[in-house]
Design a protein around this motif. Structure first.
Motif, PDB file in Angstrom:
ATOM      1  N   LEU A  46       0.930  -1.181   0.125  1.00  0.00           N
ATOM      2  CA  LEU A  46      -0.110  -0.059  -0.090  1.00  0.00           C
ATOM      3  C   LEU A  46       0.819   1.120  -0.088  1.00  0.00           C
ATOM      4  O   LEU A  46       1.831   1.466   0.717  1.00  0.00           O
ATOM      5  CB  LEU A  46      -0.798  -0.126   1.253  1.00  0.00           C
ATOM      6  N   ILE A  47       0.499   2.258  -0.932  1.00  0.00           N
ATOM      7  CA  ILE A  47       1.200   3.523  -0.963  1.00  0.00           C
ATOM      8  C   ILE A  47       0.412   4.352  -0.173  1.00  0.00           C
ATOM      9  O   ILE A  47      -0.516   5.003  -0.836  1.00  0.00           O
ATOM     10  CB  ILE A  47       1.645   3.800  -2.399  1.00  0.00           C
ATOM     11  N   ASN A  48       0.710   4.987   1.040  1.00  0.00           N
ATOM     12  CA  ASN A  48       0.006   5.821   1.904  1.00  0.00           C
ATOM     13  C   ASN A  48      -1.128   5.287   2.475  1.00  0.00           C
ATOM     14  O   ASN A  48      -1.828   4.484   1.612  1.00  0.00           O
ATOM     15  CB  ASN A  48      -0.163   7.239   0.985  1.00  0.00           C
ATOM     16  N   ALA A  49      -1.402   5.612   3.574  1.00  0.00           N
ATOM     17  CA  ALA A  49      -2.639   5.150   4.206  1.00  0.00           C
ATOM     18  C   ALA A  49      -3.705   5.891   4.344  1.00  0.00           C
ATOM     19  O   ALA A  49      -4.159   6.735   5.306  1.00  0.00           O
ATOM     20  CB  ALA A  49      -2.254   4.597   5.694  1.00  0.00           C
ATOM     21  N   GLY A  50      -4.279   6.769   3.204  1.00  0.00           N
ATOM     22  CA  GLY A  50      -5.187   7.578   3.030  1.00  0.00           C
ATOM     23  C   GLY A  50      -6.714   7.211   2.790  1.00  0.00           C
ATOM     24  O   GLY A  50      -7.587   7.746   2.671  1.00  0.00           O
ATOM     25  N   ALA A  51      -6.778   5.814   2.930  1.00  0.00           N
ATOM     26  CA  ALA A  51      -8.041   5.217   2.777  1.00  0.00           C
ATOM     27  C   ALA A  51      -8.475   4.252   3.935  1.00  0.00           C
ATOM     28  O   ALA A  51      -7.713   3.690   4.751  1.00  0.00           O
ATOM     29  CB  ALA A  51      -7.929   4.337   1.419  1.00  0.00           C
ATOM     30  N   PRO A  52      -9.849   4.274   4.282  1.00  0.00           N
ATOM     31  CA  PRO A  52     -10.045   3.561   5.162  1.00  0.00           C
ATOM     32  C   PRO A  52      -9.787   2.062   5.296  1.00  0.00           C
ATOM     33  O   PRO A  52      -9.868   1.558   4.287  1.00  0.00           O
ATOM     34  CB  PRO A  52     -11.644   3.711   5.313  1.00  0.00           C
ATOM     35  N   ALA A  53      -9.529   1.447   6.496  1.00  0.00           N
ATOM     36  CA  ALA A  53      -9.207   0.120   6.726  1.00  0.00           C
ATOM     37  C   ALA A  53     -10.272  -0.756   5.887  1.00  0.00           C
ATOM     38  O   ALA A  53      -9.877  -1.866   5.131  1.00  0.00           O
ATOM     39  CB  ALA A  53      -8.730  -0.391   7.702  1.00  0.00           C
ATOM     40  N   GLU A  54     -11.421  -0.526   6.142  1.00  0.00           N
ATOM     41  CA  GLU A  54     -12.498  -1.567   5.518  1.00  0.00           C
ATOM     42  C   GLU A  54     -12.528  -1.293   3.906  1.00  0.00           C
ATOM     43  O   GLU A  54     -12.697  -2.374   3.286  1.00  0.00           O
ATOM     44  CB  GLU A  54     -13.871  -1.221   6.081  1.00  0.00           C
TER      45      GLU A  54
END
Length: 237
Positions: A46-54
Motif C-alpha cells: 500500500l502506498i500511503n494510508a489515506g483510505a479506510p481500512a475497511e
C-alpha cells in the motif's frame, strides 16, 4: 504488477460532516487523497494510508490479495490518517523516512489545530526507516526510494519499474504546496529539479490531481514552475 487506486476518505464515517466541509473548503478542485495498492504474486504493498481500512480490506478480498507493507511518502496526516487501523487489520509493516517519523506527532497536532477535526487514534507503533537510495524487495517487486524534501523534510517517492508514486511532490499540472510549518519551497524546487533530470519516462501516480507522465510534466509543468508561497515564476528550462 497490478496497480489499484483507492480514492480515500470522502465516504468515511469519521466526522462525516466535517470531512465533507474540509473536502469542499480545502479541496474544492482537488480530489480526495488517493492511495494505491501495488499487487504482485498474490500480495500487495500500500502506498500511503489515506483510505479506510475497511475499504482496503474489501479490495484485498475482491482481488484475493494479502497486504504485507505500507510505504508512506510523507508524514502528512492525509497520508497517515488510517495507518493505525490498517496495520491492526492486516499486520502490515509500515515504512517512512526517519526525519518525517519524528514529525508525525507535530503534524498530527497541526492538522487538528488547522481544521478542528476529530481524527482517529494516532499510530504509535513500529515504523521501519527508508532513506534516499534504498532498494526494497517486497513481494517480488524492486522498489527504489528517492528523497524529495519540500512539502515535508522527509518526503520521498517510490520508483517501481516504470511507475513513480510521488505523493505530494508532483501531479498532473501541479506540484506540492509549502504551507506547513515544516515546508521548504527551496527544498521543493531542488526536488523537482532532480525529478526533471531523470532521463527515462515514467507513469506518475500522485496523491492528488490525477495521473500523468514525467514526459508530459517536463514539457509543460516543469518548464516554468510557480511554487506555492513564491510570487515569482521559477524557470527550469
Amino acid at each position: 504488477m497490478k496497480i489499484i487506486e483507492l480514492p480515500g476518505y470522502r465516504d468515511y464515517e469519521y466526522d462525516r460532516t466535517k470531512l465533507e466541509e474540509l473536502t469542499h473548503e480545502l479541496y474544492a478542485v482537488l480530489p480526495p487523497t488517493v492511495s494505491y495498492l501495488v499487487a504482485a504474486e498474490g500480495r500487495a504493498v500500500l502506498i500511503n494510508a489515506g483510505a479506510p481500512a475497511e475499504q482496503i480490506l474489501a479490495v484485498l478480498e475482491r482481488e484475493h490479495l494479502v497486504l504485507t507493507d505500507i510505504l508512506l511518502t510523507s508524514a502528512l496526516t492525509e497520508h497517515t490518517f488510517f495507518l493505525g487501523e490498517t496495520v491492526r487489520a492486516t499486520g502490515a509493516r509500515a515504512y517512512l523516512h526517519p526525519v518525517d517519523r519524528e514529525l508525525l506527532p507535530a503534524l498530527w497536532e497541526e492538522t487538528v489545530r488547522l481544521i478542528n477535526l476529530r481524527l482517529p487514534e494516532q499510530y504509535t507503533g513500529v515504523i521501519h526507516p527508508v532513506e534516499d537510495g534504498a532498494q526494497l524487495r517486497l513481494n517480488g517487486l524492486e522498489i527504489q526510494v528517492h528523497s524529495a524534501p519540500g512539502v515535508t523534510p522527509g518526503s520521498v517517492y517510490y520508483e517501481v519499474g516504470s511507475s513513480l508514486f510521488t505523493g505530494d511532490l508532483i501531479a498532473h499540472q501541479a506540484v506540492g504546496t509549502c504551507d506547513l510549518s515544516v515546508s521548504s519551497s527551496a527544498a521543493l524546487l531542488k526536488s523537482l529539479t532532480a525529478l526533471r533530470a531523470l532521463e527515462r519516462d515514467y507513469q506518475i501516480y500522485p496523491s492528488h490531481w490525477g495521473k500523468t507522465t514525467l514526459s508530459h510534466e517536463k514539457a509543460t509543468n516543469l518548464k516554468k514552475l510557480p511554487l506555492a508561497r513564491i510570487i515569482r515564476t521559477v524557470d527550469l528550462s
